[in-house]
Write a protein that holds these residues in place. Structure first.
Motif, PDB file in Angstrom:
ATOM      1  N   UNK A   1      20.864 -23.287 -49.930  1.00  0.00           N
ATOM      2  CA  UNK A   1      20.650 -23.255 -48.536  1.00  0.00           C
ATOM      3  C   UNK A   1      19.941 -21.825 -48.211  1.00  0.00           C
ATOM      4  N   UNK A   2      20.935 -21.199 -47.924  1.00  0.00           N
ATOM      5  CA  UNK A   2      20.169 -19.392 -47.055  1.00  0.00           C
ATOM      6  C   UNK A   2      18.661 -18.773 -47.956  1.00  0.00           C
ATOM      7  N   UNK A   3      19.682 -19.140 -50.259  1.00  0.00           N
ATOM      8  CA  UNK A   3      18.760 -19.146 -51.650  1.00  0.00           C
ATOM      9  C   UNK A   3      17.260 -19.922 -51.263  1.00  0.00           C
ATOM     10  N   UNK A   4      17.126 -21.092 -51.047  1.00  0.00           N
ATOM     11  CA  UNK A   4      16.542 -22.185 -50.965  1.00  0.00           C
ATOM     12  C   UNK A   4      14.864 -21.811 -49.516  1.00  0.00           C
ATOM     13  N   UNK A   5      15.756 -21.377 -48.243  1.00  0.00           N
ATOM     14  CA  UNK A   5      15.239 -20.870 -47.449  1.00  0.00           C
ATOM     15  C   UNK A   5      14.054 -19.308 -47.755  1.00  0.00           C
ATOM     16  N   UNK A   6      14.911 -18.396 -48.868  1.00  0.00           N
ATOM     17  CA  UNK A   6      14.239 -17.536 -49.078  1.00  0.00           C
ATOM     18  C   UNK A   6      13.337 -17.641 -50.332  1.00  0.00           C
ATOM     19  N   UNK A   7      13.619 -18.149 -50.847  1.00  0.00           N
ATOM     20  CA  UNK A   7      12.876 -18.804 -52.107  1.00  0.00           C
ATOM     21  C   UNK A   7      11.350 -19.299 -51.642  1.00  0.00           C
ATOM     22  N   UNK A   8      11.888 -20.235 -49.925  1.00  0.00           N
ATOM     23  CA  UNK A   8       9.816 -21.010 -49.476  1.00  0.00           C
ATOM     24  C   UNK A   8       9.699 -19.461 -49.757  1.00  0.00           C
ATOM     25  N   UNK A   9      10.229 -18.992 -48.576  1.00  0.00           N
ATOM     26  CA  UNK A   9       9.315 -17.218 -47.915  1.00  0.00           C
ATOM     27  C   UNK A   9       9.148 -16.378 -48.799  1.00  0.00           C
ATOM     28  N   UNK A  10       9.868 -16.349 -50.148  1.00  0.00           N
ATOM     29  CA  UNK A  10       9.231 -15.785 -51.229  1.00  0.00           C
ATOM     30  C   UNK A  10       8.237 -15.682 -52.021  1.00  0.00           C
ATOM     31  N   UNK A  11       7.965 -16.973 -52.540  1.00  0.00           N
ATOM     32  CA  UNK A  11       6.174 -18.052 -52.680  1.00  0.00           C
ATOM     33  C   UNK A  11       5.283 -17.889 -51.577  1.00  0.00           C
TER      34      UNK A  11
ATOM     35  N   UNK B   1       4.732 -15.356 -49.091  1.00  0.00           N
ATOM     36  CA  UNK B   1       4.899 -14.170 -49.327  1.00  0.00           C
ATOM     37  C   UNK B   1       3.220 -13.544 -50.153  1.00  0.00           C
ATOM     38  N   UNK B   2       4.202 -14.156 -52.055  1.00  0.00           N
ATOM     39  CA  UNK B   2       3.106 -14.114 -53.011  1.00  0.00           C
ATOM     40  C   UNK B   2       1.619 -14.681 -53.006  1.00  0.00           C
ATOM     41  N   UNK B   3       2.254 -16.096 -51.948  1.00  0.00           N
ATOM     42  CA  UNK B   3       0.580 -17.169 -52.276  1.00  0.00           C
ATOM     43  C   UNK B   3      -0.520 -16.224 -51.510  1.00  0.00           C
ATOM     44  N   UNK B   4       0.345 -15.902 -49.846  1.00  0.00           N
ATOM     45  CA  UNK B   4      -0.639 -15.057 -49.158  1.00  0.00           C
ATOM     46  C   UNK B   4      -1.305 -14.140 -49.922  1.00  0.00           C
ATOM     47  N   UNK B   5      -0.020 -13.371 -50.667  1.00  0.00           N
ATOM     48  CA  UNK B   5      -1.209 -11.586 -50.712  1.00  0.00           C
ATOM     49  C   UNK B   5      -2.090 -12.114 -52.119  1.00  0.00           C
ATOM     50  N   UNK B   6      -2.034 -13.239 -52.860  1.00  0.00           N
ATOM     51  CA  UNK B   6      -2.778 -13.089 -53.739  1.00  0.00           C
ATOM     52  C   UNK B   6      -4.656 -13.497 -52.738  1.00  0.00           C
ATOM     53  N   UNK B   7      -4.528 -14.110 -51.557  1.00  0.00           N
ATOM     54  CA  UNK B   7      -5.084 -14.340 -50.880  1.00  0.00           C
ATOM     55  C   UNK B   7      -6.161 -13.632 -50.741  1.00  0.00           C
ATOM     56  N   UNK B   8      -7.536 -13.293 -50.280  1.00  0.00           N
ATOM     57  CA  UNK B   8      -8.613 -12.677 -49.887  1.00  0.00           C
ATOM     58  C   UNK B   8      -7.875 -12.551 -48.386  1.00  0.00           C
ATOM     59  N   UNK B   9      -8.373 -11.069 -48.112  1.00  0.00           N
ATOM     60  CA  UNK B   9      -8.206 -11.067 -46.955  1.00  0.00           C
ATOM     61  C   UNK B   9      -9.843 -10.909 -45.784  1.00  0.00           C
ATOM     62  N   UNK B  10      -9.270 -11.856 -44.490  1.00  0.00           N
ATOM     63  CA  UNK B  10     -10.329 -11.179 -43.939  1.00  0.00           C
ATOM     64  C   UNK B  10     -10.625 -10.039 -43.780  1.00  0.00           C
ATOM     65  N   UNK B  11     -11.801  -9.793 -42.570  1.00  0.00           N
ATOM     66  CA  UNK B  11     -12.255  -8.534 -42.756  1.00  0.00           C
ATOM     67  C   UNK B  11     -11.581  -7.355 -41.922  1.00  0.00           C
ATOM     68  N   UNK B  12     -11.189  -6.259 -42.153  1.00  0.00           N
ATOM     69  CA  UNK B  12      -9.821  -5.595 -40.968  1.00  0.00           C
ATOM     70  C   UNK B  12     -10.525  -6.413 -39.925  1.00  0.00           C
TER      71      UNK B  12
ATOM     72  N   UNK C   1       5.023 -12.594 -42.428  1.00  0.00           N
ATOM     73  CA  UNK C   1       6.835 -13.130 -43.603  1.00  0.00           C
ATOM     74  C   UNK C   1       6.922 -11.876 -44.813  1.00  0.00           C
ATOM     75  N   UNK C   2       7.065 -11.068 -44.864  1.00  0.00           N
ATOM     76  CA  UNK C   2       7.086 -10.658 -45.004  1.00  0.00           C
ATOM     77  C   UNK C   2       8.325  -9.936 -44.636  1.00  0.00           C
ATOM     78  N   UNK C   3       8.309  -9.426 -43.282  1.00  0.00           N
ATOM     79  CA  UNK C   3       9.097  -9.383 -42.331  1.00  0.00           C
ATOM     80  C   UNK C   3      10.563 -10.376 -42.724  1.00  0.00           C
ATOM     81  N   UNK C   4      10.070 -12.067 -42.598  1.00  0.00           N
ATOM     82  CA  UNK C   4      11.486 -12.944 -42.608  1.00  0.00           C
ATOM     83  C   UNK C   4      11.678 -13.099 -44.596  1.00  0.00           C
ATOM     84  N   UNK C   5      10.891 -12.290 -45.174  1.00  0.00           N
ATOM     85  CA  UNK C   5      11.683 -11.924 -46.516  1.00  0.00           C
ATOM     86  C   UNK C   5      12.772 -11.048 -46.845  1.00  0.00           C
ATOM     87  N   UNK C   6      12.841  -9.858 -46.082  1.00  0.00           N
ATOM     88  CA  UNK C   6      13.699  -9.416 -45.703  1.00  0.00           C
ATOM     89  C   UNK C   6      14.221  -8.860 -45.148  1.00  0.00           C
ATOM     90  N   UNK C   7      14.763 -10.056 -44.139  1.00  0.00           N
ATOM     91  CA  UNK C   7      15.729 -10.303 -43.903  1.00  0.00           C
ATOM     92  C   UNK C   7      16.941 -11.334 -44.390  1.00  0.00           C
TER      93      UNK C   7
END
Length: 147
Positions: free
Chosen positions: A44-54, A56-67, A82-88
């Motif tokens: 169950x924990x692995x499934x949560x990790x996979x959801x967050x992992x995906x 993070x990777x999806x969001x990292x492919x999106x264009x960022x709004x202006x800083x 999301x990255x913090x949650x992935x790490x946790x």
């Protein structure tokens, strides 16, 4: 913090925490899977990790709004969370024993997926012998449980 820096720094800490626990997976006897309850909480924990992992990777492919804009700051806050949650979740997975061959295989597959990604961002140009040993153990576990 820029997206690439956040992903690199957090993943480095996550991987180091997880990899330290990796050799422990190999010392469980083959009969442990027969006498220990199924890894339901681990899976169950692995499934949560996979959801967050995906995510993070999806969001990292999106264009960022202006800083330095409200949209940009909101985007960075969501990404950092999301990255913090992935790490946790990865740290918690590393701390959870995998009693079954399937659980051990999942840990080995995570090492094979995450360690090379981590090493591409590392200052070390090539794998040292400790890293090679961890990768070799992970490959052995994946092969062993596939048989």
């Amino acid at each position: 913090m820029p997206k690439a820096d956040a992903l690199f720094n957090t993943n480095r800490r996550c991987l180091l925490a997880g990899i330290i626990a990796a050799p422990i997976v190999a010392v469980l006897p083959a009969t442990a899977a027969e006498t220990v309850p199924v890894d339901a909480a681990f899976f169950a924990h692995y499934q949560k990790f996979n959801t967050v992992f995906r995510a993070v990777r999806e969001m990292s492919r999106l264009p960022e709004p202006p800083a330095n804009t409200p949209d940009g700051e909101a985007y960075e806050a969501r990404f950092d969370a999301l990255v913090s949650e992935e790490c946790r979740l990865l740290s918690e997975l590393a701390a959870m024993p995998a009693h079954t061959a399937q659980g051990q295989r999942i840990k080995a597959e995570l090492i094979l997926k995450l360690l090379p990604e981590h090493m591409t961002h590392s200052v070390i140009a090539e794998y040292d012998s400790n890293t090679q040993l961890v990768l070799s153990l992970a490959r052995d576990l994946v092969r062993e449980t596939a048989a």
